[in-house]
Design a protein around this motif. Structure first.
Motif, PDB file in Angstrom:
ATOM      1  N   MET A  38     -53.803 -44.780 -13.306  1.00  0.00           N
ATOM      2  CA  MET A  38     -54.650 -45.445 -12.316  1.00  0.00           C
ATOM      3  C   MET A  38     -53.989 -46.718 -11.789  1.00  0.00           C
ATOM      4  SD  MET A  38     -58.492 -44.854 -13.780  1.00  0.00           S
ATOM      5  CE  MET A  38     -59.244 -45.815 -12.478  1.00  0.00           C
ATOM      6  N   GLY A  39     -53.114 -47.322 -12.589  1.00  0.00           N
ATOM      7  CA  GLY A  39     -52.430 -48.533 -12.153  1.00  0.00           C
ATOM      8  C   GLY A  39     -53.371 -49.717 -12.004  1.00  0.00           C
ATOM      9  N   GLU A  40     -52.957 -50.713 -11.277  1.00  0.00           N
ATOM     10  CA  GLU A  40     -53.756 -51.903 -10.969  1.00  0.00           C
ATOM     11  C   GLU A  40     -54.327 -52.586 -12.203  1.00  0.00           C
ATOM     12  OE1 GLU A  40     -56.614 -51.163  -7.898  1.00  0.00           O
ATOM     13  OE2 GLU A  40     -55.131 -50.171  -6.622  1.00  0.00           O
ATOM     14  N   GLY A  41     -53.654 -52.463 -13.347  1.00  0.00           N
ATOM     15  CA  GLY A  41     -54.083 -53.155 -14.558  1.00  0.00           C
ATOM     16  C   GLY A  41     -55.142 -52.445 -15.383  1.00  0.00           C
ATOM     17  N   TRP A  42     -55.583 -51.251 -14.978  1.00  0.00           N
ATOM     18  CA  TRP A  42     -56.604 -50.527 -15.739  1.00  0.00           C
ATOM     19  C   TRP A  42     -56.021 -50.049 -17.070  1.00  0.00           C
ATOM     20  CZ3 TRP A  42     -61.408 -51.163 -14.550  1.00  0.00           C
ATOM     21  CH2 TRP A  42     -61.783 -51.352 -13.232  1.00  0.00           C
ATOM     22  N   ARG A  43     -56.844 -50.138 -18.124  1.00  0.00           N
ATOM     23  CA  ARG A  43     -56.415 -49.711 -19.450  1.00  0.00           C
ATOM     24  C   ARG A  43     -57.635 -49.396 -20.299  1.00  0.00           C
ATOM     25  NH1 ARG A  43     -57.297 -54.046 -22.722  1.00  0.00           N
ATOM     26  NH2 ARG A  43     -57.532 -56.037 -21.668  1.00  0.00           N
ATOM     27  N   VAL A  44     -57.401 -48.680 -21.389  1.00  0.00           N
ATOM     28  CA  VAL A  44     -58.456 -48.411 -22.371  1.00  0.00           C
ATOM     29  C   VAL A  44     -58.631 -49.695 -23.183  1.00  0.00           C
ATOM     30  CG1 VAL A  44     -59.126 -46.990 -24.344  1.00  0.00           C
ATOM     31  CG2 VAL A  44     -57.854 -45.955 -22.449  1.00  0.00           C
ATOM     32  N   PRO A  45     -59.854 -50.169 -23.367  1.00  0.00           N
ATOM     33  CA  PRO A  45     -60.057 -51.420 -24.092  1.00  0.00           C
ATOM     34  C   PRO A  45     -59.741 -51.282 -25.581  1.00  0.00           C
ATOM     35  CG  PRO A  45     -62.159 -50.381 -23.645  1.00  0.00           C
ATOM     36  CD  PRO A  45     -61.111 -49.571 -22.930  1.00  0.00           C
ATOM     37  N   ASN A  46     -59.310 -52.387 -26.190  1.00  0.00           N
ATOM     38  CA  ASN A  46     -59.141 -52.364 -27.639  1.00  0.00           C
ATOM     39  C   ASN A  46     -60.527 -52.404 -28.286  1.00  0.00           C
ATOM     40  OD1 ASN A  46     -59.951 -55.151 -28.177  1.00  0.00           O
ATOM     41  ND2 ASN A  46     -57.959 -55.770 -27.383  1.00  0.00           N
ATOM     42  N   ILE A  47     -60.581 -52.232 -29.579  1.00  0.00           N
ATOM     43  CA  ILE A  47     -61.878 -52.112 -30.260  1.00  0.00           C
ATOM     44  C   ILE A  47     -62.727 -53.380 -30.114  1.00  0.00           C
ATOM     45  CG2 ILE A  47     -60.990 -52.758 -32.542  1.00  0.00           C
ATOM     46  CD1 ILE A  47     -63.797 -50.196 -31.714  1.00  0.00           C
ATOM     47  N   LYS A  48     -62.108 -54.543 -30.122  1.00  0.00           N
ATOM     48  CA  LYS A  48     -62.881 -55.782 -29.966  1.00  0.00           C
ATOM     49  C   LYS A  48     -63.486 -55.882 -28.566  1.00  0.00           C
ATOM     50  CE  LYS A  48     -60.533 -58.493 -33.463  1.00  0.00           C
ATOM     51  NZ  LYS A  48     -59.784 -59.713 -33.757  1.00  0.00           N
ATOM     52  N   GLU A  49     -62.710 -55.504 -27.558  1.00  0.00           N
ATOM     53  CA  GLU A  49     -63.228 -55.538 -26.188  1.00  0.00           C
ATOM     54  C   GLU A  49     -64.353 -54.531 -25.997  1.00  0.00           C
ATOM     55  OE1 GLU A  49     -59.258 -56.733 -23.649  1.00  0.00           O
ATOM     56  OE2 GLU A  49     -59.402 -54.715 -24.489  1.00  0.00           O
ATOM     57  N   LEU A  50     -64.160 -53.322 -26.488  1.00  0.00           N
ATOM     58  CA  LEU A  50     -65.181 -52.293 -26.342  1.00  0.00           C
ATOM     59  C   LEU A  50     -66.447 -52.667 -27.110  1.00  0.00           C
ATOM     60  CD1 LEU A  50     -65.710 -49.548 -25.009  1.00  0.00           C
ATOM     61  CD2 LEU A  50     -64.846 -48.473 -27.101  1.00  0.00           C
ATOM     62  N   ASP A  51     -66.270 -53.199 -28.300  1.00  0.00           N
ATOM     63  CA  ASP A  51     -67.422 -53.620 -29.107  1.00  0.00           C
ATOM     64  C   ASP A  51     -68.194 -54.756 -28.441  1.00  0.00           C
ATOM     65  OD1 ASP A  51     -69.042 -53.422 -31.482  1.00  0.00           O
ATOM     66  OD2 ASP A  51     -68.116 -55.298 -32.136  1.00  0.00           O
ATOM     67  N   SER A  52     -67.515 -55.562 -27.619  1.00  0.00           N
ATOM     68  CA  SER A  52     -68.203 -56.667 -26.948  1.00  0.00           C
ATOM     69  C   SER A  52     -69.219 -56.163 -25.918  1.00  0.00           C
ATOM     70  CB  SER A  52     -67.201 -57.613 -26.288  1.00  0.00           C
ATOM     71  OG  SER A  52     -66.650 -57.036 -25.120  1.00  0.00           O
TER      72      SER A  52
END
Length: 113
Positions: A33-47
């Motif tokens: 997808m580009g443009e900085g999109w990524r799967v969040p790490n566990i801390k980010e997703l948990d937030s």
């Protein structure tokens, strides 16, 4: 993202069906997808877990039509290389993990640009 991968934002809500991905495909899809999109790490997703909400345990005003099941994080388990952390948006538990080959849902985050 407000919507899970596979859904579209129509200005009011997330529409369509969320898609499932295995862990490697989720990471690759985000990269593509580009443009900085990524799967969040566990801390980010948990937030994203909203303890005041249940089924789903996420703020459904900001994240409407979230599927009530497991979402991938980018965080692999350190002691079990074939597994990665997931967040279960039914009750908000993040102590769970899944085999990387399993089909799970994905919500991407974007790094600041």
């Amino acid at each position: 993202q407000r919507c899970s991968l596979g859904q579209m934002w129509n200005g009011i809500s997330c529409t369509g069906d969320a898609a499932t991905y295995n862990w490697a495909n989720a990471l690759q899809t985000a990269k593509n997808m580009g443009e900085g999109w990524r799967v969040p790490n566990i801390k980010e997703l948990d937030s994203l877990v909203e303890q005041a909400c249940y089924k789903p345990s996420i703020n459904d005003v900001f994240f409407p039509n979230t599927v009530i099941t497991n979402y991938w994080s980018s965080s692999p388990l350190s002691d079990l290389s074939g597994r990665a952390h997931v967040v279960y948006f039914d009750d908000g538990s993040n102590s769970d993990f899944a085999f990387k080959g399993d089909a799970k849902y994905v919500r991407l985050v974007r790094s600041s640009q």
